[in-house]
Design a protein around this motif. Structure first.
Motif, PDB file in Angstrom:
ATOM      1  N   ILE A 246     -20.869  71.633 108.109  1.00 41.83           N
ATOM      2  CA  ILE A 246     -21.019  70.136 108.919  1.00 41.83           C
ATOM      3  C   ILE A 246     -19.924  69.371 108.443  1.00 41.83           C
ATOM      4  N   LYS A 247     -19.188  69.436 107.404  1.00 41.62           N
ATOM      5  CA  LYS A 247     -18.164  68.450 107.099  1.00 41.62           C
ATOM      6  C   LYS A 247     -17.110  68.180 108.153  1.00 41.62           C
ATOM      7  N   LYS A 261     -25.546  61.083 102.166  1.00 43.27           N
ATOM      8  CA  LYS A 261     -26.260  62.055 102.581  1.00 43.27           C
ATOM      9  C   LYS A 261     -26.416  63.331 101.747  1.00 43.27           C
ATOM     10  N   LEU A 262     -25.007  63.474 101.226  1.00 49.99           N
ATOM     11  CA  LEU A 262     -25.025  65.126 100.572  1.00 49.99           C
ATOM     12  C   LEU A 262     -26.010  65.075  99.374  1.00 49.99           C
ATOM     13  N   ALA A 263     -25.934  63.909  98.712  1.00 46.67           N
ATOM     14  CA  ALA A 263     -26.674  63.568  97.593  1.00 46.67           C
ATOM     15  C   ALA A 263     -28.169  63.835  97.872  1.00 46.67           C
ATOM     16  N   TYR A 264     -28.696  63.427  99.138  1.00 51.72           N
ATOM     17  CA  TYR A 264     -29.925  63.753  99.526  1.00 51.72           C
ATOM     18  C   TYR A 264     -30.160  65.489  99.883  1.00 51.72           C
ATOM     19  N   TRP A 265     -29.069  65.922 100.463  1.00 46.66           N
ATOM     20  CA  TRP A 265     -29.295  67.112 101.119  1.00 46.66           C
ATOM     21  C   TRP A 265     -29.452  68.083  99.797  1.00 46.66           C
ATOM     22  N   GLN A 266     -28.937  67.773  98.874  1.00 45.24           N
ATOM     23  CA  GLN A 266     -28.830  68.555  97.667  1.00 45.24           C
ATOM     24  C   GLN A 266     -30.156  68.734  96.840  1.00 45.24           C
ATOM     25  N   THR A 267     -30.990  67.887  97.439  1.00 44.19           N
ATOM     26  CA  THR A 267     -32.393  67.938  96.757  1.00 44.19           C
ATOM     27  C   THR A 267     -33.506  68.916  97.655  1.00 44.19           C
ATOM     28  N   LEU A 268     -32.791  69.353  98.552  1.00 48.73           N
ATOM     29  CA  LEU A 268     -33.715  70.111  99.773  1.00 48.73           C
ATOM     30  C   LEU A 268     -33.848  71.674  99.470  1.00 48.73           C
TER      31      LEU A 268
END
Length: 469
Positions: A246-247, A261-268
């Motif tokens: 994506i980056k 966003k990355l911090a949130y994505w890493q919880t998925l």
């Protein structure tokens, strides 16, 4: 505080619930809606009738893909219905303030190819489109599914949708793939194991070491065909491979927004001990290059196998099986290998990305197509086409007697000029082999880009492993 372990699906679904209807569906917030020329005209007309605007036009991405010709896109479209549909999309987008990547735009392409390559498709989001293969976007760790035209209108008007929560299935694939086996083979293999209706009513999460080892484009192929199992959609938990893909893309988050966003994505991810309604486990080493012989994507076998005999098919399926073989002109028990091929189509929202084209070019370099085989290579987007030309893939294909056409859905679905003639056999990298799907009485065999390229070179169904160095 709840200690219940959550699946990836639960985390995204719960975050998007606007309202729960007691004993009914949920009102779900939709982050982005993709639209194209086939299922949007009636929706726009519905809004107009009711005097409603598009509620959030900036959250709609439009492109022309299904009905566009894949040659001479600079000229007016010859087929009348196609021309009207594409022109109607242009008018509607202008009228309602929706961004359109139409013919001639450098971002035009198949809707499920351009979303990811533009960085519009991101983890943790909800995506819909009036197209069943919207499940492709689930490869990013999102909830993505196809909707009907009345629902397209509902999302245009409210940015929400009423949806019942599906059951959850996890399919684990572990181990290392053998030479010549790619992601399309994985998904065709799973389909042959669970059938074309085996996941009806479920949302699938694909997991396991084999899935994690795949590139993003290979993951998209798998999620694209989750719908062929009858599932509502398919998804894969995002990881470093996802974030790297994506980056830096056109509409990807930048700077501080990226970090957030990355911090949130890493919880998925699905938590250890999270409950699925059903789970399947497969081994990568059991999968060989796969091909379909029938008229649904679940009717597939390894290229070294024979078409099933009647006694190998459950009694309740005999009538459909016989009807299917009759349509395909195949005999129970015959070997699929060495069966003559007339057409090869490499393209569609399943396998038209740059990696697919690179795979084909690497394989056919220095080889020539067989006489009597027509080969269509159709990139999934203008960006894929441009990249292929930049890398000299077009020249390699040309030397092999293949031709790189212009982007569109092409021979996936017989809605444009690229149709397979009646009675002819086409090895296709698309997602469906229904009767008449590629044209009236066309006979479609689904396979990977590698298996399709091998058929183009030999003029028959071939075990690509025999031709790999």
């Amino acid at each position: 505080m709840s200690t219940e372990k959550k699946t990836l699906f639960d985390k995204i679904w719960e975050k998007h619930i606007v309202k729960n209807i007691p004993d009914g569906p949920s009102v779900l917030y939709i982050d982005t809606q993709f639209i194209h020329e086939v299922t949007s005209p009636q929706a726009f007309k519905g809004l107009e009738k009711r005097g409603l605007p598009v509620f959030r036009p900036k959250q709609i991405v439009a492109t022309a893909d299904h009905n566009v010709p894949t040659l001479h896109q600079e000229l007016p479209i010859k087929e009348e219905l196609s021309r009207i549909q594409v022109a109607t999309l242009e008018e509607n987008c202008k009228k309602f303030g929706v961004e359109l990547y139409g013919l001639g735009n450098p971002f035009q392409g198949i809707v499920h190819v351009i979303g990811p390559e533009l960085g519009v498709t991101q983890p943790g989001c909800t995506y819909v489109c009036g197209d069943s293969h919207t499940s492709t976007h689930g490869a990013f760790g999102s909830i993505a599914f196809g909707i009907g035209t009345s629902e397209v209108e509902m999302v245009m008007a409210t940015q929400c949708l009423m949806q019942s929560r599906p059951k959850l299935m996890r399919i684990n694939v572990d181990g290392e793939l053998k030479k010549g086996v790619v992601s399309k083979d994985i998904v065709l293999y799973i389909l042959s194991q669970i059938s074309a209706s085996g996941a009806t009513g479920y949302f699938i999460e694909f997991a396991g070491s084999t899935i994690r080892s795949l590139s993003m484009e290979a993951r998209m192929t798998i999620c694209n065909m989750s719908i062929e199992m009858g599932a509502r959609g398919g998804m894969i938990a995002p990881d470093q491979t996802t974030f790297d893909y994506i980056k830096g893309r056109e509409f990807a988050p930048k700077g501080e927004e990226w970090d957030k966003k990355l911090a949130y994505w890493q919880t998925l991810y699905s938590e250890e001990g999270a409950q699925f309604d059903i789970e399947y486990n497969y081994k990568a080493e059991d999968i060989e290059p796969w091909i379909t012989y029938g008229t649904n994507p679940g009717m597939g076998i390894g290229v070294t196998s024979h078409v099933p005999k009647l006694e190998e098919i459950p009694t309740e399926d005999h009538v459909n099986f016989e009807k299917s073989l009759n349509y395909m002109g195949l005999i129970p028990g015959e070997n699929i290998k060495d069966h003559k091929v007339d057409y090869v189509f490499i393209g569609s929202c399943t396998n038209s990305r740059i990696e697919d084209l690179r795979m084909v070019a690497d394989f056919v370099k220095g080889k020539k197509k067989a006489d009597g085989v027509t080969v269509w290579i159709v990139p999934g987007s203008k960006q894929v086409e441009a990249q292929a030309k930049k890398e000299g893939i077009d020249k390699i294909l040309e030397e092999a007697g293949f031709m790189l056409r212009q982007p569109g859905c092409s021979a996936c679905l017989g809605m444009n000029e690229d149709k397979i003639p009646a009675g002819k056999y086409c090895v296709s990298t698309s997602n469906r082999n229904f009767e008449g799907r590629q044209g009236p009485n066309a006979r479609t065999m689904l396979a990977s880009p590698l298996t399709a390229a091998a058929a183009a070179i030999t003029g028959k169904i071939t075990d690509v492993r025999e031709l790999l160095n």
